[in-house]
Write a protein that holds these residues in place. Sequence first.
Motif, PDB file in Angstrom:
ATOM      1  N   VAL A 223       0.832  -1.199   0.000  1.00  0.00           N
ATOM      2  CA  VAL A 223       0.000   0.000   0.000  1.00  0.00           C
ATOM      3  C   VAL A 223       0.866   1.248   0.000  1.00  0.00           C
ATOM      4  O   VAL A 223       1.967   1.266   0.578  1.00  0.00           O
ATOM      5  CB  VAL A 223      -0.956   0.031   1.211  1.00  0.00           C
ATOM      6  CG1 VAL A 223      -1.986  -1.072   1.121  1.00  0.00           C
ATOM      7  CG2 VAL A 223      -0.190  -0.036   2.518  1.00  0.00           C
ATOM      8  N   ILE A 224       0.352   2.285  -0.663  1.00  0.00           N
ATOM      9  CA  ILE A 224       0.956   3.609  -0.655  1.00  0.00           C
ATOM     10  C   ILE A 224      -0.056   4.571  -0.037  1.00  0.00           C
ATOM     11  O   ILE A 224      -1.212   4.634  -0.488  1.00  0.00           O
ATOM     12  CB  ILE A 224       1.323   4.074  -2.076  1.00  0.00           C
ATOM     13  CG1 ILE A 224       2.356   3.121  -2.690  1.00  0.00           C
ATOM     14  CG2 ILE A 224       1.846   5.511  -2.072  1.00  0.00           C
ATOM     15  CD1 ILE A 224       2.664   3.422  -4.147  1.00  0.00           C
ATOM     16  N   PHE A 225       0.354   5.285   0.983  1.00  0.00           N
ATOM     17  CA  PHE A 225      -0.535   6.232   1.669  1.00  0.00           C
ATOM     18  C   PHE A 225      -0.841   7.409   0.746  1.00  0.00           C
ATOM     19  O   PHE A 225       0.048   7.970   0.100  1.00  0.00           O
ATOM     20  CB  PHE A 225       0.138   6.734   2.950  1.00  0.00           C
ATOM     21  CG  PHE A 225      -0.624   7.824   3.646  1.00  0.00           C
ATOM     22  CD1 PHE A 225      -1.645   7.515   4.535  1.00  0.00           C
ATOM     23  CD2 PHE A 225      -0.337   9.161   3.400  1.00  0.00           C
ATOM     24  CE1 PHE A 225      -2.366   8.520   5.178  1.00  0.00           C
ATOM     25  CE2 PHE A 225      -1.039  10.168   4.036  1.00  0.00           C
ATOM     26  CZ  PHE A 225      -2.062   9.849   4.921  1.00  0.00           C
ATOM     27  N   LYS A 226      -2.143   7.796   0.703  1.00  0.00           N
ATOM     28  CA  LYS A 226      -2.540   8.960  -0.092  1.00  0.00           C
ATOM     29  C   LYS A 226      -3.003  10.113   0.796  1.00  0.00           C
ATOM     30  O   LYS A 226      -2.526  11.228   0.668  1.00  0.00           O
ATOM     31  CB  LYS A 226      -3.661   8.579  -1.074  1.00  0.00           C
ATOM     32  CG  LYS A 226      -3.320   7.433  -2.011  1.00  0.00           C
ATOM     33  CD  LYS A 226      -2.101   7.734  -2.877  1.00  0.00           C
ATOM     34  CE  LYS A 226      -2.373   8.830  -3.906  1.00  0.00           C
ATOM     35  NZ  LYS A 226      -1.211   9.012  -4.800  1.00  0.00           N
TER      36      LYS A 226
ATOM     37  N   THR B 138      -7.526   2.026  -5.795  1.00  0.00           N
ATOM     38  CA  THR B 138      -7.751   2.789  -4.566  1.00  0.00           C
ATOM     39  C   THR B 138      -8.614   2.013  -3.590  1.00  0.00           C
ATOM     40  O   THR B 138      -9.606   1.389  -3.976  1.00  0.00           O
ATOM     41  CB  THR B 138      -8.440   4.128  -4.883  1.00  0.00           C
ATOM     42  OG1 THR B 138      -7.574   4.909  -5.713  1.00  0.00           O
ATOM     43  CG2 THR B 138      -8.752   4.912  -3.618  1.00  0.00           C
ATOM     44  N   LEU B 139      -8.216   2.025  -2.316  1.00  0.00           N
ATOM     45  CA  LEU B 139      -9.024   1.470  -1.241  1.00  0.00           C
ATOM     46  C   LEU B 139      -9.095   2.485  -0.106  1.00  0.00           C
ATOM     47  O   LEU B 139      -8.216   3.340   0.036  1.00  0.00           O
ATOM     48  CB  LEU B 139      -8.429   0.170  -0.713  1.00  0.00           C
ATOM     49  CG  LEU B 139      -8.587  -1.099  -1.566  1.00  0.00           C
ATOM     50  CD1 LEU B 139      -7.899  -2.263  -0.877  1.00  0.00           C
ATOM     51  CD2 LEU B 139     -10.055  -1.419  -1.813  1.00  0.00           C
ATOM     52  N   TYR B 140     -10.153   2.349   0.693  1.00  0.00           N
ATOM     53  CA  TYR B 140     -10.306   3.178   1.879  1.00  0.00           C
ATOM     54  C   TYR B 140     -10.358   2.258   3.101  1.00  0.00           C
ATOM     55  O   TYR B 140     -11.159   1.328   3.154  1.00  0.00           O
ATOM     56  CB  TYR B 140     -11.573   4.021   1.795  1.00  0.00           C
ATOM     57  CG  TYR B 140     -11.526   5.060   0.694  1.00  0.00           C
ATOM     58  CD1 TYR B 140     -11.098   6.361   0.949  1.00  0.00           C
ATOM     59  CD2 TYR B 140     -11.885   4.733  -0.609  1.00  0.00           C
ATOM     60  CE1 TYR B 140     -11.037   7.313  -0.059  1.00  0.00           C
ATOM     61  CE2 TYR B 140     -11.829   5.674  -1.626  1.00  0.00           C
ATOM     62  CZ  TYR B 140     -11.403   6.960  -1.342  1.00  0.00           C
ATOM     63  OH  TYR B 140     -11.342   7.896  -2.347  1.00  0.00           O
TER      64      TYR B 140
ATOM     65  N   HIS C 217     -13.724   7.828  13.938  1.00  0.00           N
ATOM     66  CA  HIS C 217     -13.191   7.018  12.842  1.00  0.00           C
ATOM     67  C   HIS C 217     -12.088   7.756  12.096  1.00  0.00           C
ATOM     68  O   HIS C 217     -12.165   8.967  11.880  1.00  0.00           O
ATOM     69  CB  HIS C 217     -14.315   6.649  11.863  1.00  0.00           C
ATOM     70  CG  HIS C 217     -15.331   5.728  12.436  1.00  0.00           C
ATOM     71  ND1 HIS C 217     -15.351   4.381  12.177  1.00  0.00           N
ATOM     72  CD2 HIS C 217     -16.363   5.949  13.299  1.00  0.00           C
ATOM     73  CE1 HIS C 217     -16.353   3.808  12.831  1.00  0.00           C
ATOM     74  NE2 HIS C 217     -16.981   4.747  13.516  1.00  0.00           N
ATOM     75  N   ILE C 218     -11.060   7.008  11.704  1.00  0.00           N
ATOM     76  CA  ILE C 218      -9.985   7.539  10.878  1.00  0.00           C
ATOM     77  C   ILE C 218     -10.023   6.794   9.552  1.00  0.00           C
ATOM     78  O   ILE C 218      -9.908   5.555   9.518  1.00  0.00           O
ATOM     79  CB  ILE C 218      -8.617   7.357  11.554  1.00  0.00           C
ATOM     80  CG1 ILE C 218      -8.577   8.137  12.870  1.00  0.00           C
ATOM     81  CG2 ILE C 218      -7.493   7.812  10.616  1.00  0.00           C
ATOM     82  CD1 ILE C 218      -7.332   7.886  13.684  1.00  0.00           C
ATOM     83  N   ILE C 219     -10.212   7.532   8.474  1.00  0.00           N
ATOM     84  CA  ILE C 219     -10.318   6.925   7.139  1.00  0.00           C
ATOM     85  C   ILE C 219      -9.034   7.210   6.380  1.00  0.00           C
ATOM     86  O   ILE C 219      -8.664   8.378   6.173  1.00  0.00           O
ATOM     87  CB  ILE C 219     -11.537   7.455   6.363  1.00  0.00           C
ATOM     88  CG1 ILE C 219     -12.837   7.076   7.101  1.00  0.00           C
ATOM     89  CG2 ILE C 219     -11.566   6.862   4.964  1.00  0.00           C
ATOM     90  CD1 ILE C 219     -13.349   8.108   8.057  1.00  0.00           C
ATOM     91  N   ILE C 220      -8.357   6.162   5.966  1.00  0.00           N
ATOM     92  CA  ILE C 220      -7.099   6.258   5.245  1.00  0.00           C
ATOM     93  C   ILE C 220      -7.334   5.863   3.788  1.00  0.00           C
ATOM     94  O   ILE C 220      -7.839   4.766   3.520  1.00  0.00           O
ATOM     95  CB  ILE C 220      -6.016   5.343   5.847  1.00  0.00           C
ATOM     96  CG1 ILE C 220      -5.874   5.581   7.353  1.00  0.00           C
ATOM     97  CG2 ILE C 220      -4.690   5.546   5.124  1.00  0.00           C
ATOM     98  CD1 ILE C 220      -5.401   6.947   7.734  1.00  0.00           C
ATOM     99  N   GLN C 221      -6.959   6.745   2.866  1.00  0.00           N
ATOM    100  CA  GLN C 221      -7.001   6.397   1.449  1.00  0.00           C
ATOM    101  C   GLN C 221      -5.635   5.872   1.039  1.00  0.00           C
ATOM    102  O   GLN C 221      -4.612   6.512   1.301  1.00  0.00           O
ATOM    103  CB  GLN C 221      -7.365   7.610   0.593  1.00  0.00           C
ATOM    104  CG  GLN C 221      -7.417   7.294  -0.900  1.00  0.00           C
ATOM    105  CD  GLN C 221      -7.634   8.532  -1.747  1.00  0.00           C
ATOM    106  OE1 GLN C 221      -7.896   9.612  -1.223  1.00  0.00           O
ATOM    107  NE2 GLN C 221      -7.503   8.379  -3.057  1.00  0.00           N
TER     108      GLN C 221
END
Length: 444
Positions: free
Chosen positions: A64-67, A97-99, A75-79
Amino acid sequence: MSFPASLPKAVTAVLESINSKSSTAFCTTFSSDGIIIDEGRTFKGHSSIEAFCKNAFISHSASVIFKNANQVGEHIIIQVTMDGDFVADYGITEPFTLYFNFHLHSNNINSLLITPWDSSNPTMTAVYVGKGNIDDPISAIKTAPRLQPTPQEGWVRVKMLAVGLNYHDIFTMRGLGMRTPKFPLILGCEGAGVLDDGTEVLLYPAMGNPNFKGDETLDPDRHVLSEQTDGTLAEYVNVPLRNVVPKPKGLETVSAAVLGIAWLTAYRMLFTKSGLRAGQTVLVQGSSGGVSTALIQMGSAAGVRVWCTGRTQEKRELGLRLGAERAFGSGEELEEKVDAVFDTSGEVTWEHSVNSVKAGGTVVTCGGHSGSSIPLNIQKVFVEQLSIRGSYLGTLQEFKDLISFVVAKTIVPHVGLVLPLSEADVGFRAMLEGKTAGKIVVTL
């Protein structure tokens, strides 16, 4: 790669464990009863979560690459952008892309929701199918959060309160229909709910070409909820404004939820297609399904002499309790022929239906759950001048008339089983296995 220092340690640990291919490090960031929800499947507890990591990520050499990150309440949503060897299992050839939606407590992860859509937007719990399975339709069911869709112009949002289950949903699970289903699809063809302004409503299930004039059931573009648009087995559904009908005060919500498909189909068969008059006799093939129980209840309320069939003594007794005068075993020869027969099954019951109707009588068919290839003695049809009539759903006006009839006659539609949304699959399995005793309703 490195991740922002502002992220909670547990979140960073999950992302790093994917890149380092460590299922142990992945699962230990979760609380002992933590859960992951991915593609409608739920994984709970360390052993299940570790197995998920191995199957979903490590076996596909995922990274994964952090966006970016977004916090919504707790809640913390990471793309992220995910890459890996996903061609064989999913046909995915490019990074995607995933969340990751994390909920944390005391530096441990309570839950992680993984979606291809931005879960920082409003979501809802829904029962849906991602891909049809013709051999094992129940296995296609998923219950998980989905995005709350925004109503398009001329449509309204309905908060669902109760939903009737129908065999039509099982055809959708199998990937079958008048038109190929457009997956993913939320299931549910009918139901009752409330508008944003507080108005309680029933849903008329049929949609089509807005420019079509006349009987909606003959519109070449017709379809019902959960065929081409998402259905009602969710916290919210969007429908055209013309499809919402105010719920009368004398009609209970659970009763209202079952009128859109089986009861509307039965109403059209009885009052539009059969040509029956009060005092005449009709045979209903079946005594425990949604359409058959509706036919028995409405037929007896309308003054028609109703006979029914049932595979078991229990089913036949149910038919009698609902208003049938006589109940026979499936395929049993009648003592006298009837003015009309209502056939909801098709292949298994068809020959008995045609042999049970008197000369000049009518057979009305609305389904082929047991098969659509039927034996037909054409000489019998023309010599005895039998009428064979197909019936599909009903018009919006028939739906309104049905509601008025049920209220005026104080009919309480027979509901055999009420379940929460989380157990919708239990209801569908009972339907598939023929273990019904009236309609099955899911409440929200």
